[in-house]
Scaffold this motif. Structure first.
Motif, PDB file in Angstrom:
ATOM      1  N   LEU A 184      -9.581  -5.382   6.110  1.00 28.71           N
ATOM      2  CA  LEU A 184      -8.310  -5.160   5.430  1.00 28.71           C
ATOM      3  C   LEU A 184      -7.238  -6.109   5.967  1.00 28.71           C
ATOM      4  O   LEU A 184      -6.453  -6.679   5.185  1.00 28.71           O
ATOM      5  CB  LEU A 184      -7.875  -3.705   5.616  1.00 28.71           C
ATOM      6  N   LEU A 185      -7.209  -6.308   7.270  1.00 28.40           N
ATOM      7  CA  LEU A 185      -6.228  -7.240   7.846  1.00 28.40           C
ATOM      8  C   LEU A 185      -6.507  -8.666   7.388  1.00 28.40           C
ATOM      9  O   LEU A 185      -5.565  -9.423   7.111  1.00 28.40           O
ATOM     10  CB  LEU A 185      -6.272  -7.159   9.378  1.00 28.40           C
ATOM     11  N   ARG A 203       6.510 -11.787   5.535  1.00 27.54           N
ATOM     12  CA  ARG A 203       7.742 -11.565   6.290  1.00 27.54           C
ATOM     13  C   ARG A 203       7.469 -10.735   7.552  1.00 27.54           C
ATOM     14  O   ARG A 203       7.942 -11.080   8.653  1.00 27.54           O
ATOM     15  CB  ARG A 203       8.770 -10.855   5.415  1.00 27.54           C
ATOM     16  N   VAL A 204       6.699  -9.671   7.406  1.00 27.51           N
ATOM     17  CA  VAL A 204       6.373  -8.827   8.561  1.00 27.51           C
ATOM     18  C   VAL A 204       5.537  -9.607   9.565  1.00 27.51           C
ATOM     19  O   VAL A 204       5.738  -9.504  10.786  1.00 27.51           O
ATOM     20  CB  VAL A 204       5.632  -7.550   8.103  1.00 27.51           C
ATOM     21  N   ARG A 205       4.633 -10.426   9.067  1.00 33.39           N
ATOM     22  CA  ARG A 205       3.805 -11.242   9.967  1.00 33.39           C
ATOM     23  C   ARG A 205       4.663 -12.226  10.757  1.00 33.39           C
ATOM     24  O   ARG A 205       4.455 -12.414  11.968  1.00 33.39           O
ATOM     25  CB  ARG A 205       2.733 -11.975   9.163  1.00 33.39           C
ATOM     26  N   VAL A 216       0.374  -2.889   7.904  1.00 33.48           N
ATOM     27  CA  VAL A 216      -0.170  -2.746   6.542  1.00 33.48           C
ATOM     28  C   VAL A 216      -0.001  -1.310   6.065  1.00 33.48           C
ATOM     29  O   VAL A 216       0.375  -1.068   4.913  1.00 33.48           O
ATOM     30  CB  VAL A 216      -1.646  -3.184   6.497  1.00 33.48           C
ATOM     31  N   SER A 217      -0.240  -0.346   6.951  1.00 30.82           N
ATOM     32  CA  SER A 217      -0.073   1.070   6.583  1.00 30.82           C
ATOM     33  C   SER A 217       1.361   1.365   6.169  1.00 30.82           C
ATOM     34  O   SER A 217       1.612   2.080   5.190  1.00 30.82           O
ATOM     35  CB  SER A 217      -0.480   1.974   7.754  1.00 30.82           C
ATOM     36  N   ALA A 218       2.313   0.822   6.932  1.00 28.00           N
ATOM     37  CA  ALA A 218       3.724   1.051   6.612  1.00 28.00           C
ATOM     38  C   ALA A 218       4.079   0.478   5.248  1.00 28.00           C
ATOM     39  O   ALA A 218       4.829   1.088   4.466  1.00 28.00           O
ATOM     40  CB  ALA A 218       4.608   0.430   7.692  1.00 28.00           C
ATOM     41  N   LEU A 219       3.541  -0.700   4.929  1.00 29.77           N
ATOM     42  CA  LEU A 219       3.809  -1.304   3.625  1.00 29.77           C
ATOM     43  C   LEU A 219       3.111  -0.540   2.502  1.00 29.77           C
ATOM     44  O   LEU A 219       3.626  -0.472   1.377  1.00 29.77           O
ATOM     45  CB  LEU A 219       3.377  -2.769   3.630  1.00 29.77           C
ATOM     46  N   LEU A 220       1.967   0.052   2.785  1.00 33.14           N
ATOM     47  CA  LEU A 220       1.300   0.881   1.782  1.00 33.14           C
ATOM     48  C   LEU A 220       2.156   2.097   1.435  1.00 33.14           C
ATOM     49  O   LEU A 220       2.248   2.493   0.270  1.00 33.14           O
ATOM     50  CB  LEU A 220      -0.077   1.338   2.293  1.00 33.14           C
ATOM     51  N   VAL A 221       2.773   2.677   2.446  1.00 31.25           N
ATOM     52  CA  VAL A 221       3.663   3.826   2.212  1.00 31.25           C
ATOM     53  C   VAL A 221       4.810   3.427   1.289  1.00 31.25           C
ATOM     54  O   VAL A 221       5.280   4.225   0.466  1.00 31.25           O
ATOM     55  CB  VAL A 221       4.192   4.374   3.554  1.00 31.25           C
ATOM     56  N   GLU A 222       5.255   2.171   1.393  1.00 31.96           N
ATOM     57  CA  GLU A 222       6.352   1.673   0.564  1.00 31.96           C
ATOM     58  C   GLU A 222       5.866   1.150  -0.790  1.00 31.96           C
ATOM     59  O   GLU A 222       6.644   0.587  -1.566  1.00 31.96           O
ATOM     60  CB  GLU A 222       7.089   0.556   1.302  1.00 31.96           C
ATOM     61  N   ASN A 223       4.541   1.312  -1.069  1.00 31.65           N
ATOM     62  CA  ASN A 223       3.942   0.821  -2.319  1.00 31.65           C
ATOM     63  C   ASN A 223       4.127  -0.686  -2.489  1.00 31.65           C
ATOM     64  O   ASN A 223       4.333  -1.187  -3.612  1.00 31.65           O
ATOM     65  CB  ASN A 223       4.513   1.560  -3.537  1.00 31.65           C
ATOM     66  N   ASP A 224       4.063  -1.410  -1.382  1.00 25.78           N
ATOM     67  CA  ASP A 224       4.165  -2.870  -1.444  1.00 25.78           C
ATOM     68  C   ASP A 224       2.987  -3.439  -2.230  1.00 25.78           C
ATOM     69  O   ASP A 224       1.828  -3.109  -1.938  1.00 25.78           O
ATOM     70  CB  ASP A 224       4.163  -3.455  -0.026  1.00 25.78           C
ATOM     71  N   PRO A 225       3.224  -4.294  -3.224  1.00 28.40           N
ATOM     72  CA  PRO A 225       2.129  -4.787  -4.070  1.00 28.40           C
ATOM     73  C   PRO A 225       1.089  -5.610  -3.321  1.00 28.40           C
ATOM     74  O   PRO A 225      -0.097  -5.578  -3.660  1.00 28.40           O
ATOM     75  CB  PRO A 225       2.846  -5.621  -5.131  1.00 28.40           C
ATOM     76  N   GLY A 226       1.520  -6.334  -2.298  1.00 26.73           N
ATOM     77  CA  GLY A 226       0.553  -7.123  -1.533  1.00 26.73           C
ATOM     78  C   GLY A 226      -0.386  -6.254  -0.724  1.00 26.73           C
ATOM     79  O   GLY A 226      -1.605  -6.465  -0.715  1.00 26.73           O
ATOM     80  N   ALA A 227       0.165  -5.261  -0.022  1.00 21.07           N
ATOM     81  CA  ALA A 227      -0.674  -4.339   0.754  1.00 21.07           C
ATOM     82  C   ALA A 227      -1.596  -3.539  -0.153  1.00 21.07           C
ATOM     83  O   ALA A 227      -2.768  -3.317   0.166  1.00 21.07           O
ATOM     84  CB  ALA A 227       0.217  -3.405   1.575  1.00 21.07           C
TER      85      ALA A 227
END
Length: 315
Positions: A184-185, A203-205, A216-227
Motif C-alpha cells: 500500500l505504501l 505534500r505529506v511525504r 495514508v490512514s489519516a488521508l483515507l479518513v479524509e477521503n483523499d482521492p490519492g489514498a
C-alpha cells in the motif's frame, strides 16, 4: 479450564490467561529481543510462570511467526528471529511443568476468529491478515488446516503475478508484494509521484520526509482521492487472490485482519468487486461473505490458548 496464550511478534511478546469462552482475565507484554533466540525463550518462560502463578492453568500455547512442523513442536524458519529448525517446544517443556503447544501466529489468529469472532457461525473460513506482510489461516469443516508438513496456509506467498515483484521468501509475484501494508505504501508513493490525485500524498511525504502507514490512514479518513486509489489497487489484488482461493477452498467466509483492515468497507468493496470479476464460473459459483476481523490485537493470544486446549483433546 483456563489456558495461557503467548504471541511472539517481531517487536513484542504478548501473553494472556484465557478462559474457555475466549475471555482474557490477565495479560502481560514485553519487548522482543529479536536477534537473541535465548533471550526470547527466557522471556516466554518468565511470562508463562508469571501468568500461571496462583492460577489453575491446564496448558499453554505459543504462537510464533514462520513455519511450524506438523507435530507443533519445531519452528522450521521464521523471518525476523534467528530460528532455523528451532526445537522451541522442547526448550520450553524442559523448563516448565506444563503442556506446551507451538503454532503459527496467523493460524492462532485465524482460529480465534473462527472460535470466538467473525467466523464463529460457519464451518469453512479463510482469513487473510493484512499487515506489513500478508498472513493466512484456513479452517475447513471446523478443523484448522496445517498441511502435510505443518507449513500450509502461507497464503501471502501464493503467486499472483508470474515473474512479478521479488518477495522476501525468494519467489517473485507473491500476493504479499501486492496486498500488504508495505505494498500500500509503494502504491501511495507511486500515486504521489505523478501529482493530480496524489497531491495530498506528495505534500505529506514532503513534510515528513516519507509516507507512513499512519499518513495514508489519516488521508483515507479524509477521503483523499490519492489514498483511496492506492487502497482500491490493493483491494483489487486481494480480490483476485480470493477468487483463486475460492476455486480451491470454497470457504463460506473471508475474514480480513491486520492493520490495513481498519479501513473496513473502503478495503472490502474493491475486494468484493475484483473477486466477482475473477471468480471461476461467475454467476454459478456461490459467493462467500467478506468481513473484517473482530478480535483485533487479542486474536493471537486467544487463539494460541484455545489451540493448546485442542492439543490436549479438551476442545
Amino acid at each position: 479450564m483456563d489456558a495461557i496464550g503467548i504471541d511472539i511478534g517481531g517487536t513484542k511478546i504478548a501473553g494472556a490467561v484465557v478462559t474457555e469462552l475466549g475471555e482474557i482475565v490477565a495479560e502481560e507484554r514485553v519487548a522482543t529481543e529479536a536477534g537473541d533466540s535465548d533471550a526470547i525463550v527466557d522471556a516466554v518462560v518468565a511470562m508463562i510462570e508469571s501468568l500461571a502463578a496462583g492460577r489453575d492453568i491446564g496448558a499453554a500455547g505459543v504462537a510464533a511467526p514462520g513455519f511450524i512442523d506438523a507435530a507443533q513442536s519445531t519452528v522450521y524458519y521464521t523471518p525476523n528471529i534467528p530460528w532455523r529448525g528451532e526445537p522451541l517446544r522442547d526448550r520450553l517443556v524442559e523448563r516448565l511443568d506444563l503442556d506446551i503447544t507451538i503454532d503459527n501466529d496467523a493460524n492462532a489468529a485465524g482460529w480465534a476468529e473462527f472460535r470466538f469472532g467473525a467466523g464463529r457461525l460457519v464451518s469453512d473460513m479463510t482469513m487473510l491478515t493484512i499487515g506489513t506482510g500478508v498472513g493466512g489461516a484456513i479452517v475447513t469443516r471446523d478443523q484448522l488446516f496445517r498441511g502435510g508438513f505443518g507449513a500450509g496456509a502461507e497464503l501471502g506467498h501464493m503467486r499472483v503475478v508470474p515473474d512479478g515483484l521479488p518477495c522476501g521468501c525468494g519467489a517473485r509475484g507473491c500476493i504479499e508484494q501486492y496486498g500488504s501494508g508495505r505494498a500500500l505504501l509503494r502504491m501511495a508513493n507511486a500515486i504521489a509521484d505523478v501529482g493530480g490525485i496524489g497531491q495530498a500524498l506528495a505534500r505529506v511525504r514532503d513534510q515528513n520526509g516519507k509516507l507512513s502507514g499512519h499518513d495514508v490512514s489519516a488521508l483515507l479518513v479524509e477521503n483523499d482521492p490519492g489514498a483511496l486509489a492506492a487502497l482500491r489497487e490493493l483491494g483489487h489484488w486481494l480480490g483476485q487472490a480470493c477468487a483463486s482461493l475460492s476455486a480451491v477452498l470454497d470457504p463460506q467466509l473471508f475474514v480480513f485482519g491486520g492493520g490495513v483492515s481498519v479501513a473496513g468497507d473502503l478495503l472490502l468493496d474493491p475486494v468484493r468487486e475484483a473477486y466477482v470479476a475473477h471468480l471461476p464460473a461467475r454467476g454459478y459459483h456461490p459467493e462467500p461473505e467478506f468481513v473484517i476481523a473482530e478480535l483485533v490485537n487479542d486474536a493471537g493470544v486467544v487463539g494460541a490458548a484455545d489451540l493448546a486446549r485442542v492439543h490436549l483433546g479438551l476442545r
